[in-house]
Design an enzyme around this catalytic site. Structure first.
Site, PDB file in Angstrom:
ATOM      1  N   ASN A 216     137.349 -15.814  10.279  1.00 22.61           N
ATOM      2  CA  ASN A 216     137.134 -16.123   8.856  1.00 22.61           C
ATOM      3  C   ASN A 216     138.211 -15.428   8.021  1.00 22.61           C
ATOM      4  O   ASN A 216     139.081 -14.753   8.550  1.00 22.61           O
ATOM      5  CB  ASN A 216     135.720 -15.715   8.435  1.00 22.61           C
ATOM      6  CG  ASN A 216     135.485 -14.238   8.651  1.00 22.61           C
ATOM      7  OD1 ASN A 216     136.140 -13.392   8.060  1.00 22.61           O
ATOM      8  ND2 ASN A 216     134.557 -13.915   9.558  1.00 22.61           N
ATOM      9  N   LYS A 295     143.825 -22.390  28.491  1.00 21.64           N
ATOM     10  CA  LYS A 295     143.895 -23.147  27.241  1.00 21.64           C
ATOM     11  C   LYS A 295     143.274 -24.529  27.429  1.00 21.64           C
ATOM     12  O   LYS A 295     143.589 -25.228  28.403  1.00 21.64           O
ATOM     13  CB  LYS A 295     145.362 -23.278  26.816  1.00 21.64           C
ATOM     14  CG  LYS A 295     145.528 -23.963  25.491  1.00 21.64           C
ATOM     15  CD  LYS A 295     147.001 -24.082  25.126  1.00 21.64           C
ATOM     16  CE  LYS A 295     147.140 -24.956  23.892  1.00 21.64           C
ATOM     17  NZ  LYS A 295     148.476 -25.424  23.686  1.00 21.64           N
ATOM     18  N   PRO A 316     124.820 -10.815  17.854  1.00 21.35           N
ATOM     19  CA  PRO A 316     123.846  -9.819  17.404  1.00 21.35           C
ATOM     20  C   PRO A 316     124.132  -9.412  15.959  1.00 21.35           C
ATOM     21  O   PRO A 316     125.291  -9.402  15.534  1.00 21.35           O
ATOM     22  CB  PRO A 316     124.074  -8.633  18.346  1.00 21.35           C
ATOM     23  CG  PRO A 316     125.440  -8.813  18.902  1.00 21.35           C
ATOM     24  CD  PRO A 316     125.723 -10.289  18.892  1.00 21.35           C
ATOM     25  N   ASP A 317     123.080  -9.079  15.219  1.00 20.56           N
ATOM     26  CA  ASP A 317     123.239  -8.618  13.830  1.00 20.56           C
ATOM     27  C   ASP A 317     123.379  -7.096  13.850  1.00 20.56           C
ATOM     28  O   ASP A 317     122.421  -6.366  14.113  1.00 20.56           O
ATOM     29  CB  ASP A 317     122.032  -9.054  12.993  1.00 20.56           C
ATOM     30  CG  ASP A 317     122.268  -8.810  11.514  1.00 20.56           C
ATOM     31  OD1 ASP A 317     122.818  -7.743  11.163  1.00 20.56           O
ATOM     32  OD2 ASP A 317     121.913  -9.693  10.712  1.00 20.56           O
ATOM     33  N   PHE A 336     126.743  -5.553   2.892  1.00 23.12           N
ATOM     34  CA  PHE A 336     127.512  -6.377   1.956  1.00 23.12           C
ATOM     35  C   PHE A 336     127.010  -7.807   2.056  1.00 23.12           C
ATOM     36  O   PHE A 336     126.607  -8.248   3.138  1.00 23.12           O
ATOM     37  CB  PHE A 336     129.009  -6.325   2.271  1.00 23.12           C
ATOM     38  CG  PHE A 336     129.719  -5.249   1.495  1.00 23.12           C
ATOM     39  CD1 PHE A 336     129.440  -3.912   1.737  1.00 23.12           C
ATOM     40  CD2 PHE A 336     130.642  -5.570   0.506  1.00 23.12           C
ATOM     41  CE1 PHE A 336     130.058  -2.917   1.018  1.00 23.12           C
ATOM     42  CE2 PHE A 336     131.271  -4.576  -0.225  1.00 23.12           C
ATOM     43  CZ  PHE A 336     130.989  -3.243   0.031  1.00 23.12           C
ATOM     44  N   LYS A 350     118.538 -10.840   1.168  1.00 26.95           N
ATOM     45  CA  LYS A 350     119.223 -10.265   2.335  1.00 26.95           C
ATOM     46  C   LYS A 350     118.875  -8.785   2.501  1.00 26.95           C
ATOM     47  O   LYS A 350     118.706  -8.292   3.610  1.00 26.95           O
ATOM     48  CB  LYS A 350     120.736 -10.440   2.134  1.00 26.95           C
ATOM     49  CG  LYS A 350     121.528 -10.430   3.395  1.00 26.95           C
ATOM     50  CD  LYS A 350     122.936 -10.964   3.187  1.00 26.95           C
ATOM     51  CE  LYS A 350     123.008 -12.465   3.266  1.00 26.95           C
ATOM     52  NZ  LYS A 350     124.361 -13.004   3.163  1.00 26.95           N
TER      53      LYS A 350
HETATM   54  N1  CTP Z   1     126.310  -8.323   9.420  1.00 27.14           N
HETATM   55  C1  CTP Z   1     126.327  -7.646  10.609  1.00 27.14           C
HETATM   56  N2  CTP Z   1     126.265  -8.339  11.785  1.00 27.14           N
HETATM   57  C2  CTP Z   1     126.172  -9.681  11.789  1.00 27.14           C
HETATM   58  C3  CTP Z   1     126.156 -10.375  10.571  1.00 27.14           C
HETATM   59  C4  CTP Z   1     126.233  -9.663   9.406  1.00 27.14           C
HETATM   60  O1  CTP Z   1     126.428  -6.416  10.618  1.00 27.14           O
HETATM   61  N3  CTP Z   1     126.109 -10.318  12.949  1.00 27.14           N
HETATM   62  C5  CTP Z   1     126.343  -7.557   8.172  1.00 27.14           C
HETATM   63  C6  CTP Z   1     127.582  -7.742   7.346  1.00 27.14           C
HETATM   64  O2  CTP Z   1     128.568  -6.781   7.678  1.00 27.14           O
HETATM   65  C7  CTP Z   1     127.073  -7.561   5.936  1.00 27.14           C
HETATM   66  C8  CTP Z   1     125.651  -8.081   5.997  1.00 27.14           C
HETATM   67  O3  CTP Z   1     125.281  -8.030   7.370  1.00 27.14           O
HETATM   68  O4  CTP Z   1     126.974  -6.214   5.581  1.00 27.14           O
HETATM   69  C9  CTP Z   1     125.460  -9.452   5.493  1.00 27.14           C
HETATM   70  O5  CTP Z   1     126.355 -10.353   6.100  1.00 27.14           O
HETATM   71  P1  CTP Z   1     126.314 -11.891   5.790  1.00 27.14           P
HETATM   72  O6  CTP Z   1     127.260 -12.614   6.664  1.00 27.14           O
HETATM   73  O7  CTP Z   1     126.456 -12.078   4.298  1.00 27.14           O
HETATM   74  O8  CTP Z   1     124.801 -12.190   6.160  1.00 27.14           O
HETATM   75  P2  CTP Z   1     124.149 -13.015   7.267  1.00 27.14           P
HETATM   76  O9  CTP Z   1     123.035 -12.193   7.809  1.00 27.14           O
HETATM   77  O10 CTP Z   1     125.141 -13.506   8.244  1.00 27.14           O
HETATM   78  O11 CTP Z   1     123.519 -14.207   6.424  1.00 27.14           O
HETATM   79  P3  CTP Z   1     124.162 -15.613   5.957  1.00 27.14           P
HETATM   80  O12 CTP Z   1     125.434 -15.789   6.724  1.00 27.14           O
HETATM   81  O13 CTP Z   1     123.115 -16.561   6.280  1.00 27.14           O
HETATM   82  O14 CTP Z   1     124.391 -15.456   4.478  1.00 27.14           O
END
Ligand code: CTP
Length: 411
Positions: A216, A295, A316-317, A336, A350
């Site tokens: 991104n 590739k 993973p989040d 963020f 969030k």
């Molecule tokens: N984040 C993270 N790990 C992920 C996704 C997100 O640590 N796999 C963290 C980002 O660094 C940020 C926050 O979660 O601090 C929110 O990220 P964002 O991409 O806005 O949220 P998402 O949970 O991915 O929700 P969406 O994309 O549906 O808005």
């Protein structure tokens, strides 16, 4: 509104002693003036062997002081006048001989005299050594450096690398931009002294094959600015960075990763040892189930659509995982939210979903890659909009908010 230059209103005495690194002091004088400081150059006799008064005068825009016997001073006391006006004295380059003079409290010429005569509480002394590596390593020099540190001086560097004499090792003076940043950091309030901060920054890159992947637009600038601001505020900072070409802020430990899984694997074991966790990384939400070993080729047939079908799986989040650590192992978490619409509403939801005390919301597409930004802090009480500014100014404001909101955060 433009952020004022960082050394605006600061009056710096820049002392030069004998060393080839005087050529860097010319650039340093310029950097300090550009950053808003007024710069009073003071040169020793030895410094005059390496660079001229004319050069330093032109760059600082002020007459250079070289002698304690300067009859132009009405009271005949340049050492008192110069040190009373200064917000700091920065000696760069500081030779081994000059450091020895400082260690002994000698006052044989104007620069050492005014270092000794300065009001020690209100006029800090910063020293940037520059010398041959053997001179630096010599027990006498190390003893002198330890002594001036014990006496309250701040020693900046030296760096390692190529030396004017042809040898390689410790003793090079820091570069002009590094010294400027050290001075800026020196003046920042130490709001996070004794604390530790873990930051994620940049995008992640999820490989499809050895040459392509999903990523991104995140530049990493906001996360790097927060790492720098936290370090300036006195914290121990670890920065886990996705693939971005930004330089590492001084004093920050950096761990480079590529994928979301690597970022997760780096962050989770470190998190319990940190007091704060700031998740600025734009982590890819999904990755290809399987990256191809080779590739992926377009098919030879021109008549058929050669586009492969990508099967994706969720990453993973990282933030949610850190926020879910048991109490006692859980740092104070800042998330963020880069949104493209309904920024504050999405951020509120969030914050609750991720279980964190603070979410920093911004308009993602308007912020990516730019140097300035607007941020809204969303916590359980409500919202606070930080004044628009460059990312470093915002990062400093955020650090201040973190220090205020989490006075109890673990070390
Ligand atoms: N984040 C993270 N790990 C992920 C996704 C997100 O640590 N796999 C963290 C980002 O660094 C940020 C926050 O979660 O601090 C929110 O990220 P964002 O991409 O806005 O949220 P998402 O949970 O991915 O929700 P969406 O994309 O549906 O808005």
């Amino acid at each position: 509104m433009a952020t004022p230059p960082e050394l605006q209103g600061r009056h710096i005495v820049l002392g030069l002693t004998g060393g080839v690194a005087c050529y860097k002091a010319a650039e340093l004088a310029r950097e300090l003036v550009r950053s808003g400081a007024t710069v009073q150059v003071v040169m020793t006799d030895a410094a005059l062997q390496f660079i001229t008064v004319a050069t330093m005068q032109a760059l600082s825009g002020r007459a250079v002081a070289t002698s304690q016997w300067d009859a132009r001073e009405p009271n005949h006391m340049p050492h008192i006048n110069l040190s009373r006006q200064a917000d700091a004295i920065l000696v760069a380059p500081a030779s081994a001989d000059f450091i020895a003079q400082l260690a002994q409290g000698r006052a044989g010429e104007l620069l050492s005299l005014l270092c000794l005569a300065r009001p020690i509480e209100s006029c800090p002394l910063l020293v940037a050594p520059a010398m041959n590596r053997e001179m630096w390593a010599h027990p006498a020099t190390q003893r002198n450096v330890a002594q001036i540190t014990a006496d309250g001086a701040t020693v900046l560097g030296p760096a390692a690398g190529d030396q004017a004499c042809g040898e390689v090792g410790d003793g090079r003076m820091l570069e002009a931009a590094e010294l400027r940043d050290e001075l800026i950091a020196f003046f920042q309030p130490k709001l996070l002294a004794g604390r530790s901060v873990l930051v994620t920054a940049g995008p992640t890159f999820e490989p499809m094959d050895p040459v392509r992947g999903i990523t991104n637009h995140s530049s990493g600038k906001m996360g790097f600015a927060i790492a720098r601001a936290a370090a300036e505020a006195g914290a121990q900072v670890t920065l886990v960075a996705g693939p971005v070409p930004l330089p590492t802020p001084r004093g920050v430990r950096r761990i480079d990763v590529l994928t979301a899984q690597q970022m997760f694997d780096a962050v989770l074991p470190l998190a319990p040892a940190h007091g704060f966790f700031v998740a600025t990384a734009a982590v890819a939400d999904w990755r290809p189930v399987q990256a191809a070993d080779q590739k992926i080729k377009k098919k030879a047939r021109a008549d058929a659509d050669s586009a492969p079908t990508l099967a994706l799986t969720e990453n993973p989040d990282i933030l949610a995982a850190v926020a879910g650590l048991p109490q006692g192992q859980r740092p104070w978490c800042v998330g963020f939210a880069a949104e493209s619409e309904n920024v504050v509403e999405h951020a509120r939801a969030k914050r609750v979903r991720k279980g964190v005390p603070l979410i920093v919301a911004n308009h993602g597409p308007a912020a990516f890659g730019r140097d300035d930004n607007t941020l809204v802090l969303v916590d359980a009480q409500g919202e606070l909009e930080l004044p628009r500014g460059d990312k470093l100014a915002l990062a400093r404001a955020l650090v201040q908010q973190m220090a205020q909101r989490a006075p109890e955060a673990r070390q």
